[in-house]
Design a protein around this motif. Structure first.
Motif: not given
Length: 183
Positions: A36-37, A70, A76
């Motif tokens: 998962c991120e 996250i 990002l």
């Protein structure tokens, strides 16, 4: 993960119930959310539950509080968030739960059921599911996040090719087009 992190023995449990508290370690979160991120912020989380027995079933109710991070969906950069929510489940013996891999559709009453072996209620899968379900699908560091910045030294606008410049790979098609116009 072969060992269980959040296991509660129910051998001496009665209708009066008992409280249980667990530390959700960052190492466990990393393993549980592998693929998962979302991942741990590096700080411990917690689970506090009240468990009680009703016939052969075990009622579990409490709260989950875990700090996660996250990447922002636009730039990002890390986005910190906290999963802090009530959890509830009924632990039942495996014969009351549909077999894995079947096309069985759960009813609303069965959605909160987890299996247990008659001696220990293991909350690991329940905690992982809650963490995954509470992770934002489109996380943003801020509502007005501009996204990934252009590299230094480049212009902010994307230059468009000249209208009369043709990609050389399309040259054979242009020759075909010109020959069809002559006919």
């Amino acid at each position: 993960m072969s060992t269980h992190e959040f296991s509660i023995s129910v051998t001496d449990l009665d209708a009066g119930g008992k409280d249980a508290a667990f530390v959700v370690r960052p190492a466990w979160v990393r393993g549980a959310l592998e693929g998962c991120e979302a991942t741990t912020q590096g700080a411990d989380g917690s689970i506090t539950v009240r468990v009680s027995k009703s016939d052969a079933d075990v009622i579990v109710a409490g709260t989950l509080d875990v700090p996660l991070t996250i990447p922002c969906a636009r730039c990002l950069e890390p986005v910190d968030f906290r999963v802090s929510k009530p959890i509830a489940a009924i632990a039942v013996l495996p014969k009351k739960v549909a077999p894995a891999g079947s096309d069985y559709e759960f009813t609303a009453e069965e959605a909160d059921m987890i299996p247990y072996d008659g001696e220990n209620v293991v909350l690991d899968d329940l905690v992982r599911d809650e963490l995954v379900l509470e992770t934002p699908m489109y996380p943003l560091c801020s509502e007005d996040c501009p996204g990934i910045a252009a590299p230094l030294g480049s212009s902010e606008t994307v230059s468009q090719p000249e209208a009369d410049t043709v990609d050389p790979r399309l040259a054979p098609l242009l020759r075909l087009k010109a020959s069809l116009k002559k006919e």
